[in-house]
Motif scaffolding. Structure first.
Motif, PDB file in Angstrom:
ATOM      1  N   ILE A 108       0.841  -1.202   0.000  1.00 35.09           N
ATOM      2  CA  ILE A 108       0.000   0.000   0.000  1.00 35.09           C
ATOM      3  C   ILE A 108       0.874   1.249   0.000  1.00 35.09           C
ATOM      4  O   ILE A 108       0.629   2.197  -0.756  1.00 35.09           O
ATOM      5  N   GLU A 109       1.920   1.249   0.811  1.00 33.63           N
ATOM      6  CA  GLU A 109       2.850   2.388   0.832  1.00 33.63           C
ATOM      7  C   GLU A 109       3.525   2.560  -0.524  1.00 33.63           C
ATOM      8  O   GLU A 109       3.748   3.685  -0.979  1.00 33.63           O
ATOM      9  N   PHE A 110       3.849   1.458  -1.174  1.00 33.00           N
ATOM     10  CA  PHE A 110       4.465   1.503  -2.502  1.00 33.00           C
ATOM     11  C   PHE A 110       3.534   2.173  -3.507  1.00 33.00           C
ATOM     12  O   PHE A 110       3.953   3.034  -4.280  1.00 33.00           O
ATOM     13  N   MET A 111       2.260   1.788  -3.494  1.00 29.00           N
ATOM     14  CA  MET A 111       1.309   2.347  -4.453  1.00 29.00           C
ATOM     15  C   MET A 111       1.074   3.835  -4.198  1.00 29.00           C
ATOM     16  O   MET A 111       1.169   4.643  -5.119  1.00 29.00           O
ATOM     17  N   VAL A 112       0.777   4.198  -2.975  1.00 28.48           N
ATOM     18  CA  VAL A 112       0.488   5.602  -2.662  1.00 28.48           C
ATOM     19  C   VAL A 112       1.742   6.454  -2.839  1.00 28.48           C
ATOM     20  O   VAL A 112       1.712   7.497  -3.500  1.00 28.48           O
ATOM     21  N   GLY A 113       2.860   5.994  -2.288  1.00 32.11           N
ATOM     22  CA  GLY A 113       4.110   6.743  -2.400  1.00 32.11           C
ATOM     23  C   GLY A 113       4.568   6.894  -3.835  1.00 32.11           C
ATOM     24  O   GLY A 113       4.993   7.971  -4.255  1.00 32.11           O
ATOM     25  N   GLY A 114       4.449   5.827  -4.600  1.00 32.48           N
ATOM     26  CA  GLY A 114       4.848   5.877  -6.004  1.00 32.48           C
ATOM     27  C   GLY A 114       3.981   6.818  -6.806  1.00 32.48           C
ATOM     28  O   GLY A 114       4.464   7.542  -7.687  1.00 32.48           O
ATOM     29  N   GLY A 122       5.007  10.544  -8.600  1.00 32.03           N
ATOM     30  CA  GLY A 122       4.904  10.548 -10.058  1.00 32.03           C
ATOM     31  C   GLY A 122       5.526   9.324 -10.708  1.00 32.03           C
ATOM     32  O   GLY A 122       5.717   9.295 -11.922  1.00 32.03           O
ATOM     33  N   GLU A 123       5.827   8.294  -9.918  1.00 30.29           N
ATOM     34  CA  GLU A 123       6.443   7.077 -10.454  1.00 30.29           C
ATOM     35  C   GLU A 123       5.413   6.060 -10.945  1.00 30.29           C
ATOM     36  O   GLU A 123       5.739   5.168 -11.712  1.00 30.29           O
ATOM     37  N   ILE A 124       4.182   6.190 -10.458  1.00 30.97           N
ATOM     38  CA  ILE A 124       3.089   5.318 -10.890  1.00 30.97           C
ATOM     39  C   ILE A 124       2.117   6.192 -11.674  1.00 30.97           C
ATOM     40  O   ILE A 124       1.617   7.192 -11.149  1.00 30.97           O
ATOM     41  N   PRO A 125       1.852   5.843 -12.939  1.00 32.66           N
ATOM     42  CA  PRO A 125       0.982   6.685 -13.777  1.00 32.66           C
ATOM     43  C   PRO A 125      -0.492   6.591 -13.365  1.00 32.66           C
ATOM     44  O   PRO A 125      -0.908   5.640 -12.687  1.00 32.66           O
ATOM     45  N   ASP A 126      -1.263   7.571 -13.819  1.00 28.92           N
ATOM     46  CA  ASP A 126      -2.683   7.646 -13.496  1.00 28.92           C
ATOM     47  C   ASP A 126      -3.428   6.362 -13.843  1.00 28.92           C
ATOM     48  O   ASP A 126      -4.272   5.904 -13.070  1.00 28.92           O
ATOM     49  N   TYR A 127      -3.134   5.786 -15.007  1.00 21.72           N
ATOM     50  CA  TYR A 127      -3.897   4.614 -15.427  1.00 21.72           C
ATOM     51  C   TYR A 127      -3.666   3.424 -14.496  1.00 21.72           C
ATOM     52  O   TYR A 127      -4.582   2.621 -14.274  1.00 21.72           O
TER      53      TYR A 127
END
Length: 137
Positions: free
Chosen positions: A21-27, A31-36
């Motif tokens: 969960i921290e990876f997803m939110v933090g990323g 800006g490391e995880i795109p909107d899609y």
């Protein structure tokens, strides 16, 4: 860790760890995880839900992802009335002053331009002399 794997895990109904969960939110915040991919993650959460522990981790991670104000110098329990605003935004402008008049510290956190009607800050700024640009101090 890859966003794809976390999305797939939740899509399959598996429990997520704090680290995932921290990876997803933090990323996403960095800006490391795109909107899609975040949209796919949130869709998986919508359909498969978060259990109580996952909800705790998600809430805690979201809370610490931005600026956190330390209100410990204000004595007593502090409250905040928050909503998504919009057309039905009628309660904040009544409830917050009412609660404050009873002596309860109201630490009101508000936003701007939430839809076509504006946010709470936009509405408050329409009151002559009402100051919304306050320092953190």
């Amino acid at each position: 860790m890859r966003a794809y794997d976390v999305i797939l895990k939740k899509r399959n109904g598996e429990k997520l760890s704090r680290e995932e969960i921290e990876f997803m939110v933090g990323g996403y915040v960095k800006g490391e995880i795109p909107d899609y991919q975040m949209a796919a993650f949130l869709m998986a959460v919508y359909f498969r839900h978060l259990d109580e522990e996952e909800t705790y981790y998600f809430t805690e991670t979201m809370m610490s992802s931005g600026v956190v104000l330390d209100l410990s110098e204000i004595p007593g329990t502090k409250v905040n009335k928050h909503s998504t605003g919009g057309v039905g935004d009628k309660t904040t402008l009544v409830v917050a002053p009412l609660v404050a008049s009873a002596g309860v510290p109201v630490a009101k956190m508000s936003g701007r331009a939430l839809g076509h009607t504006g946010g709470t800050i936009d509405k408050l700024e329409s009151i002559p002399g009402f100051r919304t640009e306050l320092s953190l101090e």
